[in-house]
Design a protein around this motif. Structure first.
Motif, PDB file in Angstrom:
ATOM      1  N   LYS A 146     140.398  46.645  59.247  1.00 43.84           N
ATOM      2  CA  LYS A 146     140.794  47.722  60.135  1.00 43.84           C
ATOM      3  C   LYS A 146     140.703  49.081  59.439  1.00 43.84           C
ATOM      4  O   LYS A 146     140.528  50.105  60.097  1.00 43.84           O
ATOM      5  N   HIS A 190     137.467  49.933  70.178  1.00 42.11           N
ATOM      6  CA  HIS A 190     138.260  48.747  69.822  1.00 42.11           C
ATOM      7  C   HIS A 190     138.122  47.766  70.976  1.00 42.11           C
ATOM      8  O   HIS A 190     138.987  47.660  71.842  1.00 42.11           O
ATOM      9  N   LYS A 220     140.878  40.022  73.627  1.00 41.95           N
ATOM     10  CA  LYS A 220     139.521  40.470  73.306  1.00 41.95           C
ATOM     11  C   LYS A 220     138.693  39.332  72.715  1.00 41.95           C
ATOM     12  O   LYS A 220     137.585  39.050  73.154  1.00 41.95           O
ATOM     13  N   ASP A 272     135.654  42.439  68.361  1.00 37.51           N
ATOM     14  CA  ASP A 272     136.705  43.414  68.065  1.00 37.51           C
ATOM     15  C   ASP A 272     136.291  44.879  67.874  1.00 37.51           C
ATOM     16  O   ASP A 272     137.061  45.762  68.220  1.00 37.51           O
TER      17      ASP A 272
HETATM   18 MN   LIG Z   1     141.326  43.723  67.376  1.00 36.45          MN
END
Ligand SMILES: [Mn+2]
Ligand SMILES: Nc1ncnc2c1ncn2[C@@H]1O[C@H](COP(=O)(O)OP(=O)(O)O)[C@@H](O)[C@H]1O
Ligand SMILES: C=C(OP(=O)(O)O)C(=O)O
Ligand SMILES: [Ca+2]
Length: 652
Positions: free
Chosen positions: A315, A334, A356, A371
């Protein structure tokens, strides 16, 4: 018949051993032994290949201008420079290979930095070697993890089970970004922003702490990899870490370079120093805990101290892309992404746990990514080379593709398994609720490689509404899509404690406030423009509660959500009959094939209508309060769109 084949086979073997005809039975009757000693025999077991020494053993190209030897040296120098102490002005003596192995290469690189006046730079660290394990293969990383890292085990299906330590999730409050002349102007600071400032000097203190820690170890892992499947916008990243688990995680999650790409890798565009086992010093300015994740965009570096949660690296790089890509007029998202047989692309936005990964992994469609994506003028591209699936309560029946992706090469974080059979119990949350599997994207059978696709046709916003008042699906106008994109709502339940807990509403701008670097309206304006230009339709899908809020109703069946998503993909829903809900003004279809019609309007599913009305207003108020911070901003060049967006929220 079968019998005779078997006996013939055996007979042949026995025959060869009696060929010598001296009456003595030999069991080494095949070709003569090539090794003279046990050591030599062991050395024969492993064929020399490229991954650990990507430059050395490959046949040199007829056109290469430098010798392999020089290239090796350059690469070691590059790694030594990466690991250089900036106060002692020297890079460590870097040597390739495992210190525990004899065959370790003897090539050494040592970099001195002369941009400062020469100083006395003798310290113990300059007397020792830093062994570098460079782009190891999964098999090699397994061996490293199992031999040297506590809590590393093989599961019954061959995945690598690991523990991430005290931190089993990200630490957004410990993220810091260096505020300098440029970033002060460019980035989003202040209330609601994920960017908490630190100064350059403090960054250097933490950087030095991480580098010293890494150089004090017997060995470090270095991964040189790529981000973004769009060849024009590929970013080169180097990850320096102390744990085989971290190296394997990034091997899976970033794009894996080919041998040739690795030879020509050169200088990375961005470097992560992951010294996660070592804490930051809390006496350091700006530090509020022993964990610190520090980004310096000018230096193109990120430092991790005090957390071993691997998602922090993934991330962190995503945040970087949220800075770099908009500069190139590319929107970073995202979202998950997949594509149908006819080339129709769908994006799946949503906060953590909204679906997701689950919904983009669809057996009937090509997976582009789960993602992180980019939307450029050429279409969409995945940023990553792997997926990171939640595995709490994972079941083979409901999510077969993810289940089957958990095999040799996959990192399984913080799961619990049977001590003897090593079978994982996915329902066990003893370590954490946030158990995870990280696997290369090609472990999903219908992954689209390279992971790129045309412009999206559908933009699906996922919310897990634990209040149970949002409809399972609604069709959005462009203004509503923007309103909900900027709001970034979800309400998950806190955990699995006893008793009924109030659902906690979360609003996270652009469905990823923890990762964006610019003001949310910048991303929103780009999304609006792209959706408009390419005629994409927005949808809001509630993957959360139905029939009452958490504690009363239950989560919408995954099989129903999948049918809803199918109906969006097929175009069935675009042409369905709609009615409008009160307060949120959402268009909901009156029927969808394969789903009981009464669940489409959540009001029908609540036994207590007053409780429904009350809860609906409560949520509407939360939306309204959250949006207040955005009412002073213009979205894009188009003033009328801004007005429309403001009017697209709940009205009551
Ligand atoms: Mn994610
Ligand atoms: N109706 C539903 N739709 C989507 N996911 C659901 C649903 N019901 C339960 N789930 C579960 O919720 C989780 C969604 O997590 P995931 O797909 O990893 O989210 P994200 O990728 O957005 O963080 C999975 O564990 C999935 O099995
Ligand atoms: C990797 C993460 O994302 P997600 O839960 O959205 O899959 C995370 O939040 O650590
Ligand atoms: Ca996910």
């Amino acid at each position: 018949m079968a019998d005779s084949i078997i006996s013939n086979g055996f007979a042949k073997k026995i025959n060869t051993s009696t060929k010598q005809g001296n009456g003595v039975c030999h069991d080494d009757s095949s070709s003569p032994i090539k090794a003279q000693t046990i050591d030599e025999l062991h050395s024969l077991q492993k064929k020399r290949s490229t991954p650990t020494t990507p430059i050395g053993s490959a046949p040199s190209s007829a056109f290469s201008l430098i010798t392999e030897e020089d290239r090796q040296r350059q690469q070691l120098q590059s790694i030594s420079a990466t690991l250089a102490s900036l106060t002692r002005e020297t890079g460590p003596k870097v040597v390739k290979g495992d210190p525990a192995r004899k065959e370790t290469s003897t090539k050494v690189a040592h970099v001195a930095h002369h941009q400062y006046a020469p100083a006395i730079n003798i310290s113990d660290s300059s007397l020792k070697f830093t062994h570098v394990l460079y782009n190891l293969s999964p098999a090699e990383l397994y061996e490293q993890a199992i031999r040297y890292e506590k809590g590393s085990f093989l599961t019954s299906v061959g995945a690598l089970a690991t523990l991430s330590g005290a931190k089993t999730g990200r630490s957004p409050k410990d993220k810091r970004v260096v505020k300098d002349e440029n970033t002060e102007r460019e980035l989003w600071w202040g209330k609601g922003s994920p960017n908490i400032e630190m100064d350059e000097h403090t960054f250097m203190i933490n950087r030095e702490r991480a580098v010293d820690y890494l150089n004090s170890l017997d060995k470090v892992f270095v991964n040189d990899q790529f981000l973004n499947w769009d060849p024009e916008n590929k970013i080169k990243v180097r990850i320096v870490s102390a744990r085989a688990y971290h190296s394997l995680f990034m091997h899976n999650m970033c794009i894996r370079p080919t041998e040739e790409e690795l030879e020509n890798f050169g200088t990375p565009d961005f470097t992560i120093y992951n010294a996660g086992q070592f804490p930051c010093n809390r006496f350091t300015h700006y530090m509020t805990s022993s964990t610190s994740i520090d980004v310096n965009l000018a230096r193109k570096e990120m430092v991790i101290l005090g957390t071993q949660y691997a998602g922090e690296m993934k991330k962190g790089l995503f945040s970087l892309m949220h800075y770099l890509m908009p500069k190139r007029h590319i929107l970073s998202l995202h979202s998950g992404c997949n594509m149908g047989k006819d080339g129709d692309v769908a994006l799946f936005f949503g906060l953590s746990g909204t679906g997701k990964t689950t919904l983009s992994t669809d057996h009937n469609r090509y997976l582009i990514g789960d993602d992180e994506h980019c939307w450029s003028n050429n279409g969409v591209s995945n940023i990553e080379g792997g997926c990171y699936a939640k595995c709490i309560d994972l079941s083979r029946e409901k999510e077969p593709d993810i289940w089957n992706a958990i095999k040799f090469g996959t990192v399984l974080e913080n799961v619990v398994f049977d001590e003897h059979t090593r079978e994982v119990d996915y329902s066990d949350n003893s370590v954490t609720e946030n158990t995870r599997a990280a696997y290369p994207i090609e472990y999903i059978p219908n992954a689209l490689i390279p992971c790129v696709g045309p412009h999206p046709k559908n933009v699906i916003l996922l919310a897990c509404d634990a209040f149970g008042v949002l409809p399972p699906v609604s069709k959005l106008s462009l203004a509503q899509t923007m309103y909900h994109f900027i709001s970034g709502y979800t309400a998950l339940v806190a955990g699995t404690e006893d008793g009924i807990k109030e659902p906690q509403a979360t609003f996270s701008a652009c469905f990823g406030a923890a990762f964006i670097m610019l003001h949310p309206t910048k991303y929103a304006a780009m999304l609006a423009e792209k959706m408009q230009n390419h005629g994409a339709t927005g949808w809001l899908v509630n993957t959360g509660w139905s029939g009452g809020r958490y504690g009363y109703g239950s989560r919408i069946k995954l099989s129903y959500t999948r049918k809803i998503i199918d109906a969006i993909h097929s175009g069935e829903l675009l042409n369905a009959n709609y009615c409008k809900t009160k307060v949120f003004g959402l268009e909901i279809p009156t029927a969808i094939e394969g789903i009981p019609s009464e669940i489409l309007d959540p009001m029908n599913t609540w036994p207590d209508k007053d409780a429904y009305d009350e809860t609906l207003l409560k949520l509407a108020n939360l939306f309204k309060n959250n949006f207040e911070t955005f009412t002073n901003y213009k979205i894009g060049e188009d003033n009328s769109l801004t007005e429309e967006i403001l009017a697209a929220g709940p009205i009551f």
